[in-house]
Design a protein around this motif. Structure first.
Motif, PDB file in Angstrom:
ATOM      1  N   ARG A   1     102.944  98.469  95.560  1.00  0.00           N
ATOM      2  CA  ARG A   1     103.195  99.907  95.432  1.00  0.00           C
ATOM      3  C   ARG A   1     103.404 100.545  96.808  1.00  0.00           C
ATOM      4  O   ARG A   1     104.280 101.405  96.972  1.00  0.00           O
ATOM      5  N   ARG A   2     102.626 100.120  97.786  1.00  0.00           N
ATOM      6  CA  ARG A   2     102.793 100.651  99.140  1.00  0.00           C
ATOM      7  C   ARG A   2     104.143 100.244  99.718  1.00  0.00           C
ATOM      8  O   ARG A   2     104.812 101.039 100.379  1.00  0.00           O
ATOM      9  N   LYS A   3     104.534  99.005  99.461  1.00  0.00           N
ATOM     10  CA  LYS A   3     105.817  98.515  99.966  1.00  0.00           C
ATOM     11  C   LYS A   3     106.977  99.296  99.364  1.00  0.00           C
ATOM     12  O   LYS A   3     107.912  99.688 100.087  1.00  0.00           O
TER      13      LYS A   3
ATOM     14  N   SER B   1     106.885 102.307  98.094  1.00  0.00           N
ATOM     15  CA  SER B   1     106.852 103.675  98.621  1.00  0.00           C
ATOM     16  C   SER B   1     107.493 103.729 100.001  1.00  0.00           C
ATOM     17  O   SER B   1     108.276 104.654 100.300  1.00  0.00           O
ATOM     18  N   ALA B   2     107.162 102.753 100.841  1.00  0.00           N
ATOM     19  CA  ALA B   2     107.760 102.699 102.174  1.00  0.00           C
ATOM     20  C   ALA B   2     109.266 102.470 102.090  1.00  0.00           C
ATOM     21  O   ALA B   2     110.052 103.059 102.849  1.00  0.00           O
TER      22      ALA B   2
ATOM     23  N   ASP C   1      94.917  93.280  94.759  1.00  0.00           N
ATOM     24  CA  ASP C   1      95.406  93.554  96.113  1.00  0.00           C
ATOM     25  C   ASP C   1      96.931  93.494  96.152  1.00  0.00           C
ATOM     26  O   ASP C   1      97.577  94.298  96.833  1.00  0.00           O
TER      27      ASP C   1
ATOM     28  N   ILE D   1      98.483  96.665  94.746  1.00  0.00           N
ATOM     29  CA  ILE D   1      98.381  97.781  95.690  1.00  0.00           C
ATOM     30  C   ILE D   1      99.400  97.620  96.812  1.00  0.00           C
ATOM     31  O   ILE D   1     100.081  98.578  97.188  1.00  0.00           O
ATOM     32  N   ALA D   2      99.511  96.401  97.328  1.00  0.00           N
ATOM     33  CA  ALA D   2     100.467  96.135  98.409  1.00  0.00           C
ATOM     34  C   ALA D   2     101.896  96.367  97.938  1.00  0.00           C
ATOM     35  O   ALA D   2     102.731  96.886  98.690  1.00  0.00           O
TER      36      ALA D   2
ATOM     37  N   GLU E   1     109.315 104.940  91.549  1.00  0.00           N
ATOM     38  CA  GLU E   1     108.882 105.372  92.871  1.00  0.00           C
ATOM     39  C   GLU E   1     110.036 105.969  93.666  1.00  0.00           C
ATOM     40  O   GLU E   1     109.859 106.951  94.390  1.00  0.00           O
TER      41      GLU E   1
END
Length: 225
Positions: free
Chosen positions: A204-206, A208-209, A198, A201-202, A36
């Motif tokens: 991957r979002r973390k 990315s951020a 869940d 997903i969380a 990422e």
């Protein structure tokens, strides 16, 4: 055995700023966090250079680094030298990022190479007060970013906070929820009422951020040259 060097480039002729990635002892260059980081960095106009250590290539399960890390330091320097010869790279705008064991090696390379512009220490090793893997951190004048998990057994939060007190003006500390790989445990997942899906997903979002925040720090460091 020949080492694995991998280079990822943005579109265009460059020259671009670059980031060198030094992996962990069991966390290879294609680990999910690095994937990422590479995606975001390249999208934002950075070249990324990474490698897997010789000892990992020989035995990913039980292979161990050299006793004083001199072999791994030489590998990282070889990657850096190869990167600097690339005409698509701005050789005066190179950062080094290391995770876990890689952060120790990256720090040694950074201290020895004054032409490196900045260092990012991802999940650094500081589990005990006796561990002194990052000498001269408090007096380093170049930009340094430390990123630690808030539940990392290899980098205790109390020691991270203690370390932060003495940091220099160009050194920043960022805490991220999670363990040594910035993941949440199954128990914490159950407490939060999250399913495994869940949680994925969380995560991957973390990441990315996190990648975006590291890029923003790199961009600010370049702007403030």
């Amino acid at each position: 055995m020949k080492n694995q060097f991998l280079f990822d480039y943005p579109l265009g002729p460059g020259p671009f700023p670059a980031v060198i990635i030094a992996p962990g002892i069991r966390y290879p260059m294609d680990g999910s966090i690095f994937k990422e980081l590479v995606r975001i960095f390249v999208e934002k106009g950075l070249v990324v250079a990474r490698l897997n250590w010789f000892f990992y290539l020989e035995d990913p399960v039980t292979g161990m680094p050299s006793e004083n890390l001199q072999t791994e330091l030489a590998e990282l320097r070889a990657l850096s030298a190869t990167l600097r010869m690339d005409k698509r790279v701005n050789a005066t705008q190179i950062f080094v990022l290391g995770k876990s064991l890689g952060s120790v090696i990256a720090w040694r390379a950074f201290c020895a190479d004054k032409d490196l512009l900045g260092a990012i220490l991802l999940t650094p090793l500081c589990a005990t007060e006796e561990e002194k893997h990052y000498p001269l951190l408090a007096t380093e004048a170049r930009p340094v970013l430390l990123i630690a998990g808030d539940n990392d057994p290899h980098c205790k939060l109390a020691l991270v906070n203690q370390l932060a007190i003495g940091l220099g003006g160009k050194t920043a500390l960022k805490l991220v929820a999670g363990n040594h790989n910035l993941e949440l445990s199954g128990a914490m997942c159950q407490q939060n009422g999250q399913s495994i899906e869940d949680l994925g997903i969380a995560f991957r979002r973390k990441i990315s951020a996190l990648a975006m925040s590291i890029y923003a720090w790199i961009d600010a460091s370049l702007t403030n040259l």
